[in-house]
Enzyme design. Structure first.
Site, PDB file in Angstrom:
ATOM      1  N   LYS A  13       0.846  -1.149  -0.061  1.00  0.00           N
ATOM      2  CA  LYS A  13       0.004  -0.008  -0.044  1.00  0.00           C
ATOM      3  C   LYS A  13       0.583   1.293  -0.171  1.00  0.00           C
ATOM      4  O   LYS A  13       0.706   2.204  -0.657  1.00  0.00           O
ATOM      5  CB  LYS A  13      -0.945   0.029   1.286  1.00  0.00           C
ATOM      6  CG  LYS A  13      -1.886  -1.121   1.263  1.00  0.00           C
ATOM      7  CD  LYS A  13      -2.757  -0.820   2.305  1.00  0.00           C
ATOM      8  CE  LYS A  13      -2.299  -0.883   3.822  1.00  0.00           C
ATOM      9  NZ  LYS A  13      -1.501  -1.969   4.223  1.00  0.00           N
ATOM     10  N   ARG A  88      -9.246   1.548   9.019  1.00  0.00           N
ATOM     11  CA  ARG A  88      -8.802   0.266   9.849  1.00  0.00           C
ATOM     12  C   ARG A  88      -9.599  -0.461  10.086  1.00  0.00           C
ATOM     13  O   ARG A  88      -9.667  -1.786  10.627  1.00  0.00           O
ATOM     14  CB  ARG A  88      -7.418   0.600  10.495  1.00  0.00           C
ATOM     15  CG  ARG A  88      -6.578  -0.529  10.084  1.00  0.00           C
ATOM     16  CD  ARG A  88      -5.288  -0.035  10.013  1.00  0.00           C
ATOM     17  NE  ARG A  88      -3.933  -0.904  10.230  1.00  0.00           N
ATOM     18  CZ  ARG A  88      -2.903  -0.333   9.879  1.00  0.00           C
ATOM     19  NH1 ARG A  88      -2.986   0.948   8.735  1.00  0.00           N
ATOM     20  NH2 ARG A  88      -1.862  -0.819   9.935  1.00  0.00           N
ATOM     21  N   ARG A 127      11.837  -6.050   4.937  1.00  0.00           N
ATOM     22  CA  ARG A 127      11.712  -4.955   4.744  1.00  0.00           C
ATOM     23  C   ARG A 127      12.454  -3.867   5.638  1.00  0.00           C
ATOM     24  O   ARG A 127      12.815  -4.192   6.741  1.00  0.00           O
ATOM     25  CB  ARG A 127      10.077  -4.478   5.051  1.00  0.00           C
ATOM     26  CG  ARG A 127       9.772  -3.295   4.799  1.00  0.00           C
ATOM     27  CD  ARG A 127       8.093  -3.173   4.539  1.00  0.00           C
ATOM     28  NE  ARG A 127       7.490  -2.974   5.711  1.00  0.00           N
ATOM     29  CZ  ARG A 127       6.032  -2.733   5.863  1.00  0.00           C
ATOM     30  NH1 ARG A 127       5.374  -2.712   4.644  1.00  0.00           N
ATOM     31  NH2 ARG A 127       5.523  -2.540   6.854  1.00  0.00           N
ATOM     32  N   ARG A 160      11.467  -1.615  10.874  1.00  0.00           N
ATOM     33  CA  ARG A 160      10.578  -1.067  12.001  1.00  0.00           C
ATOM     34  C   ARG A 160      10.496  -2.160  12.922  1.00  0.00           C
ATOM     35  O   ARG A 160      10.476  -3.277  12.679  1.00  0.00           O
ATOM     36  CB  ARG A 160       9.211  -0.932  11.157  1.00  0.00           C
ATOM     37  CG  ARG A 160       9.136   0.212  10.453  1.00  0.00           C
ATOM     38  CD  ARG A 160       7.948   0.486   9.683  1.00  0.00           C
ATOM     39  NE  ARG A 160       6.665   0.098  10.061  1.00  0.00           N
ATOM     40  CZ  ARG A 160       5.448   0.163   9.635  1.00  0.00           C
ATOM     41  NH1 ARG A 160       5.403   0.242   8.226  1.00  0.00           N
ATOM     42  NH2 ARG A 160       4.352  -0.522  10.180  1.00  0.00           N
ATOM     43  N   ARG A 171      -0.203  -8.480  13.517  1.00  0.00           N
ATOM     44  CA  ARG A 171      -0.709  -7.684  12.824  1.00  0.00           C
ATOM     45  C   ARG A 171      -1.788  -8.186  11.739  1.00  0.00           C
ATOM     46  O   ARG A 171      -2.827  -7.538  11.336  1.00  0.00           O
ATOM     47  CB  ARG A 171       0.338  -6.874  12.151  1.00  0.00           C
ATOM     48  CG  ARG A 171       1.098  -5.755  12.979  1.00  0.00           C
ATOM     49  CD  ARG A 171       2.331  -5.180  12.606  1.00  0.00           C
ATOM     50  NE  ARG A 171       2.184  -4.395  11.282  1.00  0.00           N
ATOM     51  CZ  ARG A 171       3.125  -4.248  10.431  1.00  0.00           C
ATOM     52  NH1 ARG A 171       4.404  -4.459  10.669  1.00  0.00           N
ATOM     53  NH2 ARG A 171       3.007  -3.378   9.503  1.00  0.00           N
TER      54      ARG A 171
HETATM   55  P1  AMP Z   1       1.220   0.942   9.124  1.00  0.00           P
HETATM   56  O1  AMP Z   1       2.427   1.667   9.058  1.00  0.00           O
HETATM   57  O2  AMP Z   1      -0.167   1.437   8.395  1.00  0.00           O
HETATM   58  O3  AMP Z   1       1.303  -0.556   8.878  1.00  0.00           O
HETATM   59  O4  AMP Z   1       0.508   1.231  10.716  1.00  0.00           O
HETATM   60  C1  AMP Z   1       1.683   0.755  11.738  1.00  0.00           C
HETATM   61  C2  AMP Z   1       0.811   0.968  13.100  1.00  0.00           C
HETATM   62  O5  AMP Z   1       0.347   2.122  12.950  1.00  0.00           O
HETATM   63  C3  AMP Z   1      -0.417  -0.044  13.133  1.00  0.00           C
HETATM   64  O6  AMP Z   1       0.117  -1.546  13.469  1.00  0.00           O
HETATM   65  C4  AMP Z   1      -1.027   0.544  14.307  1.00  0.00           C
HETATM   66  O7  AMP Z   1      -0.579   0.397  15.480  1.00  0.00           O
HETATM   67  C5  AMP Z   1      -0.951   1.837  13.744  1.00  0.00           C
HETATM   68  N1  AMP Z   1      -2.141   2.555  12.971  1.00  0.00           N
HETATM   69  C6  AMP Z   1      -2.068   3.042  11.623  1.00  0.00           C
HETATM   70  N2  AMP Z   1      -3.020   3.266  11.114  1.00  0.00           N
HETATM   71  C7  AMP Z   1      -4.107   3.120  12.187  1.00  0.00           C
HETATM   72  C8  AMP Z   1      -5.318   2.911  12.146  1.00  0.00           C
HETATM   73  N3  AMP Z   1      -6.258   3.824  11.132  1.00  0.00           N
HETATM   74  N4  AMP Z   1      -6.138   2.832  13.462  1.00  0.00           N
HETATM   75  C9  AMP Z   1      -5.625   2.251  14.336  1.00  0.00           C
HETATM   76  N5  AMP Z   1      -4.182   2.048  14.432  1.00  0.00           N
HETATM   77  C10 AMP Z   1      -3.632   2.331  13.320  1.00  0.00           C
END
Ligand code: AMP
Length: 225
Positions: A13, A88, A127, A160, A171
């Protein structure tokens, strides 16, 4: 152009959002990037969410919605945006609908990038992300020319904390329980397109642009219908 990108962690994404942002000239709004920036800067929000991010759990709906609402009110988002990682969950999607309705706008399309679970674990464990510009590399599949250094900006590449194998599995479970129901939500709204996320980023980008059906130019520098 107002687009949502859906899909499990590691589906691509972020990479696709950046490509589409470049093509369409609208910003990528990535909730994960906004939250990580807050953690890095140790803001009050950052302190509140750091452990949640490290565990791979979801931050509370109200907190994320407020963050996104502030970002979408930025002048650069007036012509459109690409939402990456938000919404989400169904409650977040409902809050987003309310937010957009109040502004007299709506989402044009939700693109779901589909990748099998086995492929995700393989992609995420290799990654590496640039601390500066968030560009992603994969040490096995698409390594940077100079190890540990971003080719675009020279920034430091890091893994990360939530990209470790156990956290990735968690996740994925969170995705299946909370986020996957959004496919049904946007399908019922008549705006969902499922995109095959396998192949090179360019292959996937072509499918995305095809699904956006004239909303973006097919090539950089081209014009949309
Ligand atoms: P991502 O970079 O999109 O994989 O997001 C990393 C982390 O940020 C996720 O595992 C959540 O802990 C938090 N996070 C990101 N977007 C959201 C969202 N829309 N709602 C809740 N937590 C989020």
């Amino acid at each position: 152009m107002r687009v949502i990108l859906l899909g499990p962690p590691g589906a691509g994404k972020g990479t696709q959002a950046r490509m589409l942002s470049d093509l369409a000239g609208v910003p990528q709004v990535a909730s994960g990037d906004l939250l990580r920036a807050a953690v890095q800067k140790k803001t009050p929000l950052g302190r509140e969410v750091a452990d949640i991010l490290a565990r791979g759990d979801l931050v509370g709906d109200e907190t994320v919605v407020k963050l996104i609402e502030d970002r979408l009110d930025g002048p650069d988002a007036a012509r459109g945006f690409i939402l990456d990682g938000f919404p989400r969950s169904v409650p977040q999607a409902e809050l987003l609908d309310g937010m957009l309705t109040r502004r007299g706008i709506r989402i044009d399309r939700a693109l779901a990038v589909m990748v099998p679970d086995g492929e995700i674990v393989k992609r995420i464990s290799g990654r590496r992300t640039c601390r500066n510009c968030q560009t992603m590399y994969n040490v096995a599949l698409e390594p940077p020319r100079q190890p540990g250094v971003c080719e675009k900006c020279g920034g430091e590449l890091y893994q990360r904390e939530d990209d470790s194998e156990q956290t990735v599995q968690h996740r994925l479970d969170v995705y299946n329980a909370s986020t996957k129901p959004l496919l049904e939500y946007y399908s019922r709204a008549g705006i969902l397109s499922r995109i095959d996320g396998m192949g090179t980023p360019t292959d996937v980008e072509k499918r995305m642009v095809g699904a956006l059906d004239g909303l973006v130019p097919k090539e950089r520098g081209g014009s949309a219908r």
